[in-house]
Design a protein around this motif. Structure first.
Motif, PDB file in Angstrom:
ATOM      1  N   ALA A 135       0.832  -1.205   0.000  1.00  0.00           N
ATOM      2  CA  ALA A 135       0.000   0.000   0.000  1.00  0.00           C
ATOM      3  C   ALA A 135       0.869   1.258   0.000  1.00  0.00           C
ATOM      4  O   ALA A 135       0.531   2.259  -0.643  1.00  0.00           O
ATOM      5  CB  ALA A 135      -0.934  -0.003   1.207  1.00  0.00           C
ATOM      6  N   LYS A 136       1.979   1.198   0.723  1.00  0.00           N
ATOM      7  CA  LYS A 136       2.899   2.342   0.768  1.00  0.00           C
ATOM      8  C   LYS A 136       3.548   2.560  -0.586  1.00  0.00           C
ATOM      9  O   LYS A 136       3.723   3.699  -1.028  1.00  0.00           O
ATOM     10  CB  LYS A 136       3.971   2.087   1.838  1.00  0.00           C
ATOM     11  CG  LYS A 136       4.780   3.312   2.197  1.00  0.00           C
ATOM     12  CD  LYS A 136       3.932   4.331   2.925  1.00  0.00           C
ATOM     13  CE  LYS A 136       4.757   5.496   3.419  1.00  0.00           C
ATOM     14  NZ  LYS A 136       3.926   6.518   4.104  1.00  0.00           N
ATOM     15  N   ILE A 137       3.883   1.455  -1.263  1.00  0.00           N
ATOM     16  CA  ILE A 137       4.473   1.565  -2.600  1.00  0.00           C
ATOM     17  C   ILE A 137       3.508   2.265  -3.542  1.00  0.00           C
ATOM     18  O   ILE A 137       3.890   3.166  -4.299  1.00  0.00           O
ATOM     19  CB  ILE A 137       4.820   0.154  -3.134  1.00  0.00           C
ATOM     20  CG1 ILE A 137       5.900  -0.490  -2.263  1.00  0.00           C
ATOM     21  CG2 ILE A 137       5.274   0.237  -4.591  1.00  0.00           C
ATOM     22  CD1 ILE A 137       6.128  -1.950  -2.569  1.00  0.00           C
ATOM     23  N   LYS A 138       2.251   1.843  -3.490  1.00  0.00           N
ATOM     24  CA  LYS A 138       1.235   2.465  -4.357  1.00  0.00           C
ATOM     25  C   LYS A 138       1.099   3.945  -4.052  1.00  0.00           C
ATOM     26  O   LYS A 138       0.981   4.770  -4.970  1.00  0.00           O
ATOM     27  CB  LYS A 138      -0.103   1.743  -4.168  1.00  0.00           C
ATOM     28  CG  LYS A 138      -1.195   2.233  -5.094  1.00  0.00           C
ATOM     29  CD  LYS A 138      -2.482   1.424  -4.909  1.00  0.00           C
ATOM     30  CE  LYS A 138      -3.558   1.919  -5.860  1.00  0.00           C
ATOM     31  NZ  LYS A 138      -4.827   1.153  -5.673  1.00  0.00           N
ATOM     32  N   GLU A 139       1.142   4.282  -2.768  1.00  0.00           N
ATOM     33  CA  GLU A 139       1.013   5.686  -2.366  1.00  0.00           C
ATOM     34  C   GLU A 139       2.157   6.514  -2.934  1.00  0.00           C
ATOM     35  O   GLU A 139       1.955   7.613  -3.461  1.00  0.00           O
ATOM     36  CB  GLU A 139       1.008   5.764  -0.836  1.00  0.00           C
ATOM     37  CG  GLU A 139       0.958   7.168  -0.275  1.00  0.00           C
ATOM     38  CD  GLU A 139       1.095   7.170   1.236  1.00  0.00           C
ATOM     39  OE1 GLU A 139       1.800   8.051   1.758  1.00  0.00           O
ATOM     40  OE2 GLU A 139       0.510   6.272   1.889  1.00  0.00           O
ATOM     41  N   GLU A 144       4.305  10.058  -7.539  1.00  0.00           N
ATOM     42  CA  GLU A 144       5.468  10.083  -8.424  1.00  0.00           C
ATOM     43  C   GLU A 144       6.744  10.244  -7.619  1.00  0.00           C
ATOM     44  O   GLU A 144       7.665  10.996  -7.983  1.00  0.00           O
ATOM     45  CB  GLU A 144       5.335  11.183  -9.475  1.00  0.00           C
ATOM     46  CG  GLU A 144       4.152  10.980 -10.403  1.00  0.00           C
ATOM     47  CD  GLU A 144       4.062  12.030 -11.489  1.00  0.00           C
ATOM     48  OE1 GLU A 144       4.859  12.981 -11.449  1.00  0.00           O
ATOM     49  OE2 GLU A 144       3.202  11.885 -12.370  1.00  0.00           O
ATOM     50  N   ASP A 145       6.785   9.532  -6.501  1.00  0.00           N
ATOM     51  CA  ASP A 145       7.934   9.612  -5.600  1.00  0.00           C
ATOM     52  C   ASP A 145       8.515   8.214  -5.401  1.00  0.00           C
ATOM     53  O   ASP A 145       8.832   7.813  -4.292  1.00  0.00           O
ATOM     54  CB  ASP A 145       7.484  10.213  -4.256  1.00  0.00           C
ATOM     55  CG  ASP A 145       8.660  10.545  -3.364  1.00  0.00           C
ATOM     56  OD1 ASP A 145       9.773  10.700  -3.892  1.00  0.00           O
ATOM     57  OD2 ASP A 145       8.475  10.627  -2.136  1.00  0.00           O
ATOM     58  N   ALA A 146       8.635   7.462  -6.492  1.00  0.00           N
ATOM     59  CA  ALA A 146       9.093   6.077  -6.398  1.00  0.00           C
ATOM     60  C   ALA A 146      10.603   5.940  -6.541  1.00  0.00           C
ATOM     61  O   ALA A 146      11.124   4.829  -6.497  1.00  0.00           O
ATOM     62  CB  ALA A 146       8.398   5.230  -7.467  1.00  0.00           C
TER      63      ALA A 146
END
Length: 203
Positions: A135-139, A144-146
């Protein structure tokens, strides 16, 4: 030792049988449900305390003397009968409740490593706290902060002595899923090596 049928033992694990057990059971943290964001839900179903860790029951090393002396089997069966509608992962919830505070946690990365994607917040993964829940990855991706995320799946799977194919996607029936997901191919290669060996032995 109990192992789920969807596990592959990739290396020698004799050290587990040679070490002295100070607790009646050795288990591994349920990292898959942590990554899925479900760990608190399952802890609540099992009636665990707020700070109690929750383990995956796919690999368990039992002290059988303790099991026999404490009628563990009968206690667990009675608990499951009473709480069947409450437990979602029935045997796992019951085992977590029974052994709460009385189990030794050993590294899941080595002894119960799910074949799932692992995304870290650092380049070189060293500890569980560095893994990002899905869920944090999706957030982060939505913001656009991956750029701070690193795929460490292959590194983790290559360290594992026991790989656990614990999701609904199984390598013996969902081959394309593993072949199309590059970061899971190292786990699939380990499985397929044993599959080929089994085929030769059964001829």
């Amino acid at each position: 030792m109990y192992l789920d049928v969807d596990m592959v033992v990739n290396r020698d694990i004799s050290e587990l049988f040679e070490a002295a057990m100070e607790k009646p059971v050795w288990v591994c943290y349920d990292i898959n449900n942590y990554l899925q964001g479900n760990i608190e839900y399952h802890k609540n179903n099992a009636g665990l305390g707020k700070d109690a860790p929750y383990f995956n029951s796919g690999m368990i090393l039992f002290d059988m003397k303790y099991v026999r002396e404490n009628d563990t089997k009968d206690v667990l069966i009675k608990d499951i009968q009473c709480n069947f509608d409450r437990y979602k992962l029935v045997d796992q919830d019951a085992l977590n409740r029974y052994y709460q505070g009385n189990c030794e946690f050993i590294p899941w990365e080595i002894y119960n490593c799910p074949c799932v994607p692992y995304i870290s917040t650092v380049v070189s993964y060293q500890k569980q706290e560095q893994l990002a829940a899905y869920a944090k990855i999706k957030e982060w991706q939505e913001r656009e902060d991956a750029s701070r995320l690193y795929d460490v799946t292959t590194d983790i799977l290559n360290r594992a002595s026991i790989i656990h194919f614990c999701t609904e996607m199984k390598p013996w029936k969902d081959r394309n899923f593993y072949l199309e997901n590059v970061n899971l191919q190292s786990g699939y290669r380990i499985y397929s090596r044993f599959e080929r060996l089994a085929e030769r032995l059964l001829k």
